[in-house]
Design a protein around this motif. Structure first.
Motif, PDB file in Angstrom:
ATOM      1  N   LEU A  53       0.744  -1.093  -0.110  1.00  0.00           N
ATOM      2  CA  LEU A  53      -0.080  -0.080   0.135  1.00  0.00           C
ATOM      3  C   LEU A  53       0.864   1.373   0.054  1.00  0.00           C
ATOM      4  CD1 LEU A  53      -3.097  -0.734   2.568  1.00  0.00           C
ATOM      5  CD2 LEU A  53      -3.224  -0.122   0.130  1.00  0.00           C
ATOM      6  N   SER A  54       2.054   1.131   0.588  1.00  0.00           N
ATOM      7  CA  SER A  54       3.043   2.176   0.744  1.00  0.00           C
ATOM      8  C   SER A  54       3.753   2.481  -0.780  1.00  0.00           C
ATOM      9  CB  SER A  54       3.780   2.384   2.056  1.00  0.00           C
ATOM     10  OG  SER A  54       4.528   3.331   1.768  1.00  0.00           O
ATOM     11  N   ARG A  55       3.522   3.822  -0.996  1.00  0.00           N
ATOM     12  CA  ARG A  55       4.555   4.136  -1.993  1.00  0.00           C
ATOM     13  C   ARG A  55       5.994   4.530  -1.711  1.00  0.00           C
ATOM     14  NH1 ARG A  55       1.428   6.183  -6.554  1.00  0.00           N
ATOM     15  NH2 ARG A  55      -0.739   6.131  -5.866  1.00  0.00           N
ATOM     16  N   LEU A  56       6.126   4.183  -0.435  1.00  0.00           N
ATOM     17  CA  LEU A  56       7.730   4.048   0.220  1.00  0.00           C
ATOM     18  C   LEU A  56       8.580   2.986  -0.245  1.00  0.00           C
ATOM     19  CD1 LEU A  56       7.479   5.727   3.626  1.00  0.00           C
ATOM     20  CD2 LEU A  56       7.759   6.772   1.503  1.00  0.00           C
ATOM     21  N   ASN A  57       7.802   2.003  -0.682  1.00  0.00           N
ATOM     22  CA  ASN A  57       8.527   0.667  -1.149  1.00  0.00           C
ATOM     23  C   ASN A  57       9.188   1.011  -2.717  1.00  0.00           C
ATOM     24  OD1 ASN A  57       7.299  -1.385   0.999  1.00  0.00           O
ATOM     25  ND2 ASN A  57       5.441  -0.999   0.060  1.00  0.00           N
ATOM     26  N   LEU A  58      10.301   0.504  -2.691  1.00  0.00           N
ATOM     27  CA  LEU A  58      10.917   0.749  -4.204  1.00  0.00           C
ATOM     28  C   LEU A  58      11.866  -0.632  -4.572  1.00  0.00           C
ATOM     29  CD1 LEU A  58      12.245   4.281  -3.795  1.00  0.00           C
ATOM     30  CD2 LEU A  58      10.455   3.310  -5.235  1.00  0.00           C
ATOM     31  N   VAL A  59      11.278  -1.319  -5.447  1.00  0.00           N
ATOM     32  CA  VAL A  59      12.090  -2.406  -6.069  1.00  0.00           C
ATOM     33  C   VAL A  59      12.516  -2.503  -7.640  1.00  0.00           C
ATOM     34  CG1 VAL A  59      11.956  -5.095  -6.022  1.00  0.00           C
ATOM     35  CG2 VAL A  59      10.537  -3.726  -4.397  1.00  0.00           C
ATOM     36  N   THR A  60      13.612  -3.076  -8.036  1.00  0.00           N
ATOM     37  CA  THR A  60      13.933  -2.994  -9.347  1.00  0.00           C
ATOM     38  C   THR A  60      13.423  -4.030  -9.921  1.00  0.00           C
ATOM     39  OG1 THR A  60      16.099  -4.540  -8.936  1.00  0.00           O
ATOM     40  CG2 THR A  60      16.366  -2.126  -8.775  1.00  0.00           C
ATOM     41  N   PRO A  61      13.054  -4.268 -11.423  1.00  0.00           N
ATOM     42  CA  PRO A  61      12.313  -5.473 -12.054  1.00  0.00           C
ATOM     43  C   PRO A  61      13.228  -6.735 -12.078  1.00  0.00           C
ATOM     44  CG  PRO A  61      12.265  -3.455 -13.260  1.00  0.00           C
ATOM     45  CD  PRO A  61      13.079  -2.955 -12.200  1.00  0.00           C
ATOM     46  N   ARG A  62      14.925  -6.726 -11.936  1.00  0.00           N
ATOM     47  CA  ARG A  62      15.583  -7.963 -11.716  1.00  0.00           C
ATOM     48  C   ARG A  62      15.519  -8.327 -10.353  1.00  0.00           C
ATOM     49  NH1 ARG A  62      21.701  -5.205 -12.840  1.00  0.00           N
ATOM     50  NH2 ARG A  62      21.773  -3.793 -10.962  1.00  0.00           N
ATOM     51  N   ALA A  63      15.310  -7.443  -9.330  1.00  0.00           N
ATOM     52  CA  ALA A  63      15.254  -7.924  -7.938  1.00  0.00           C
ATOM     53  C   ALA A  63      14.080  -8.891  -7.886  1.00  0.00           C
ATOM     54  CB  ALA A  63      15.246  -6.808  -6.950  1.00  0.00           C
ATOM     55  N   LEU A  64      12.962  -8.502  -8.391  1.00  0.00           N
ATOM     56  CA  LEU A  64      11.525  -9.181  -8.401  1.00  0.00           C
ATOM     57  C   LEU A  64      11.688 -10.523  -8.923  1.00  0.00           C
ATOM     58  CD1 LEU A  64       9.081  -6.199  -8.936  1.00  0.00           C
ATOM     59  CD2 LEU A  64       9.029  -7.837  -6.991  1.00  0.00           C
ATOM     60  N   VAL A  65      12.428 -10.567 -10.250  1.00  0.00           N
ATOM     61  CA  VAL A  65      12.776 -11.786 -10.822  1.00  0.00           C
ATOM     62  C   VAL A  65      13.728 -12.546  -9.931  1.00  0.00           C
ATOM     63  CG1 VAL A  65      13.922 -12.753 -13.074  1.00  0.00           C
ATOM     64  CG2 VAL A  65      12.314 -10.811 -13.071  1.00  0.00           C
ATOM     65  N   ALA A  66      14.809 -12.223  -9.406  1.00  0.00           N
ATOM     66  CA  ALA A  66      15.468 -12.787  -8.588  1.00  0.00           C
ATOM     67  C   ALA A  66      14.734 -13.347  -7.235  1.00  0.00           C
ATOM     68  CB  ALA A  66      16.779 -12.011  -7.927  1.00  0.00           C
ATOM     69  N   LEU A  67      13.675 -12.817  -6.779  1.00  0.00           N
ATOM     70  CA  LEU A  67      12.931 -13.243  -5.720  1.00  0.00           C
ATOM     71  C   LEU A  67      12.027 -14.400  -6.217  1.00  0.00           C
ATOM     72  CD1 LEU A  67      11.604 -12.947  -2.760  1.00  0.00           C
ATOM     73  CD2 LEU A  67       9.927 -11.405  -3.909  1.00  0.00           C
ATOM     74  N   LEU A  68      11.482 -14.307  -7.493  1.00  0.00           N
ATOM     75  CA  LEU A  68      10.679 -15.392  -8.264  1.00  0.00           C
ATOM     76  C   LEU A  68      11.610 -16.615  -8.073  1.00  0.00           C
ATOM     77  CD1 LEU A  68       8.903 -13.571 -10.870  1.00  0.00           C
ATOM     78  CD2 LEU A  68       7.831 -14.469  -8.931  1.00  0.00           C
ATOM     79  N   LEU A  69      12.785 -16.561  -8.380  1.00  0.00           N
ATOM     80  CA  LEU A  69      13.705 -17.763  -8.780  1.00  0.00           C
ATOM     81  C   LEU A  69      13.821 -18.106  -7.399  1.00  0.00           C
ATOM     82  CD1 LEU A  69      16.195 -16.269 -11.180  1.00  0.00           C
ATOM     83  CD2 LEU A  69      14.423 -17.773 -11.789  1.00  0.00           C
ATOM     84  N   LYS A  70      14.117 -17.506  -6.321  1.00  0.00           N
ATOM     85  CA  LYS A  70      14.228 -18.184  -4.831  1.00  0.00           C
ATOM     86  C   LYS A  70      13.067 -18.663  -4.381  1.00  0.00           C
ATOM     87  CE  LYS A  70      16.384 -15.243  -1.992  1.00  0.00           C
ATOM     88  NZ  LYS A  70      17.632 -15.896  -1.765  1.00  0.00           N
ATOM     89  N   LEU A  71      11.857 -18.227  -4.953  1.00  0.00           N
ATOM     90  CA  LEU A  71      10.649 -18.719  -4.405  1.00  0.00           C
ATOM     91  C   LEU A  71      10.436 -20.123  -5.284  1.00  0.00           C
ATOM     92  CD1 LEU A  71       8.116 -15.735  -4.569  1.00  0.00           C
ATOM     93  CD2 LEU A  71       8.534 -17.255  -2.758  1.00  0.00           C
ATOM     94  N   HIS A  72      10.816 -20.314  -6.438  1.00  0.00           N
ATOM     95  CA  HIS A  72      10.538 -21.528  -7.250  1.00  0.00           C
ATOM     96  C   HIS A  72      11.644 -22.456  -6.591  1.00  0.00           C
ATOM     97  CE1 HIS A  72      11.050 -24.247 -10.803  1.00  0.00           C
ATOM     98  NE2 HIS A  72       9.483 -23.794 -10.881  1.00  0.00           N
TER      99      HIS A  72
END
Length: 449
Positions: A341-360
């Motif tokens: 909900l907060s606009r203070l969160n900030l993430v890069t697209p490649r960090a999100l993909v790295a998280l997806l790989l960790k989840l998998h």
């Protein structure tokens, strides 16, 4: 002499290699093996996408190799895709069933306090485990409030207090911290659940301003609700103001037995126990598929309950996750809440993909995909990304005003599973136009990669 010198050189080389291996190195961001020209061209030539900030990253799940990147190292407002971080926190910190209560048994008394479990009499993921435990306990019940994160997260919009998507956080939620209203056409008052709030609900006075066309409006600082007349049947859900005293009233009303409020003071001989509740996947699935903010926030509080018996801190859960489990992300996330909900969160697209790989790596694939919304199937993606042959895309959406993102997995026609992030920030066209353009490009990725 030459032999001795050779030995010294060999020893020096060995020590140098050991020293070099021992030095910690920062995780390097994966670089694309190639950037398909056709995909870059699709993004550059899009009349919709080129007017705002766009970040895309695609990687092969089997190898972890990045296949495409477009502004993948830039930071974006992720919105509800942050719930994937909350999922990862739950997977690392929680057991297979939710911690529902902490308690201590003393002679003729049960001292209990909250763990952040949101399912007590929740309207969508209800659990009666804690309810039955408290209702049938033979001794006196004493509830102890514990220090907890503020009811609203950093950077939340204060004027969203009236809406279902922003209930207050708390250590022992009941009814999901919302009141549900069921209105009938022509009737001045709706049906109200829980019944405790019926006397606090009144018809809106004639001429009361209602610029947002709300069905129900709550007084900002108190639990008084105004219901507006409607020409058709309606259903609404509005958060209520929380407090330890109100929780005690609601518990006494529903348990039909007295409770006492007291500070938490543990004795050396006390043995703290944990009551277990629903299987964790019941919460993960609801949180991810329909993007439930309240469940995501409470998930981080439950994570905190496994780190400390006497306090619940969202910030502590985030610090532990970043220090122990997320240090190898290519870019550190600016992470402040559980829901996005907060606009203070900030993430890069490649960090999100790295998280997806960790989840998998952490979760078997069938279970992982079953937790997410599925294109043409269920959740926030049920009306988009359809295919008559069945689901091909599973993901988590993230939408705030002027921002629309999608992060997840897609199965290509060649059979590869790809992890992707597709982030759109600061767009001024309707979200539907952005979504259609994203779908057009993701279909091309499915068909050509």
């Amino acid at each position: 002499m030459r032999v001795a010198l050779a030995h010294y050189l060999a020893l020096f080389g060995f020590l140098l290699s050991v020293s070099t291996r021992a030095q910690p190195t920062a995780p390097a961001a994966p670089r694309p093996a190639h950037n398909p020209a056709w995909l870059e061209q699709l993004l550059q030539e899009s009349g919709v996408l080129r007017r705002h900030q766009v970040g895309v990253c695609v990687a092969d799940v089997a190898t972890g190799q990045q296949l495409f990147g477009h502004q993948e190292s830039q930071y974006f407002t992720p919105a509800s895709t942050m719930k994937l971080f909350s999922l990862y926190a739950g997977l690392q910190l929680l057991p297979d069933s939710l911690p529902s209560l902490h308690y201590v048994q003393r002679p003729d008394t049960l001292l209990f306090w909250g763990t952040g479990d949101p399912t007590l009499l929740h309207g969508d993921v209800p659990s009666r485990r804690a309810f039955t435990f408290l209702q049938t306990y033979p001794g006196q019940l004493v509830y102890a409030p514990v220090p907890t994160a503020p009811v609203y997260g950093p950077g939340w919009s204060w004027d969203d207090y009236n809406y279902y998507f922003q209930p207050e956080r708390g250590p022992l939620p009941i009814y999901g911290h919302t009141v549900r209203f069921y209105g009938r056409a022509g009737q001045p008052l709706p049906k109200v659940l829980p019944r405790f709030f019926r006397p606090l609900t009144q018809p809106a006075p004639a001429g009361m301003p209602n610029p947002a066309q709300d069905r129900v409006r709550r007084q900002e600082q108190e639990n008084r609700f105004w219901a507006f007349p409607a020409a058709s049947n309606w259903v609404d859900e509005t958060p209520f103001r929380t407090s330890p005293a109100l929780l005690l009233q609601l518990l006494q009303d529903t348990l039909r037995r007295p409770l006492t409020l007291a500070p938490l003071r543990l004795r050396p001989q006390d043995s703290v126990r944990t009551l277990r509740g629903l299987p964790v996947d019941s919460l993960y699935r609801r949180m991810l598929r329909v993007s439930d903010n309240f469940l995501a926030e409470q998930l981080l509080l439950m994570g905190a309950s496994t780190l400390s018996n006497d306090s619940l801190s969202t910030a502590r859960t985030i610090r532990v996750m970043q220090a122990r489990y997320l240090r190898d992300l290519p870019d550190a996330a600016v992470w402040v809440d559980g829901s996005g909900l907060s606009r203070l969160n900030l993430v890069t697209p490649r960090a999100l993909v790295a998280l997806l790989l960790k989840l998998h790596q952490r979760v078997p694939e069938p279970r992982l995909l079953s937790l997410l919304a599925a294109g043409g199937g269920q959740g926030t993606l049920r009306r988009v990304y359809r295919d008559a042959r069945g689901p091909w895309l599973w993901g988590k959406t993230g939408t705030l005003t002027n921002n629309h993102n999608l992060v997840g997995y897609l199965r290509t026609k060649s059979g590869r599973l790809l992890a992707f992030s597709f982030l759109n920030n600061n767009h001024v066209v309707p979200t539907g136009e952005v979504r259609k353009e994203m779908e057009r490009i993701l279909v091309q990725i499915r068909d050509r990669m």
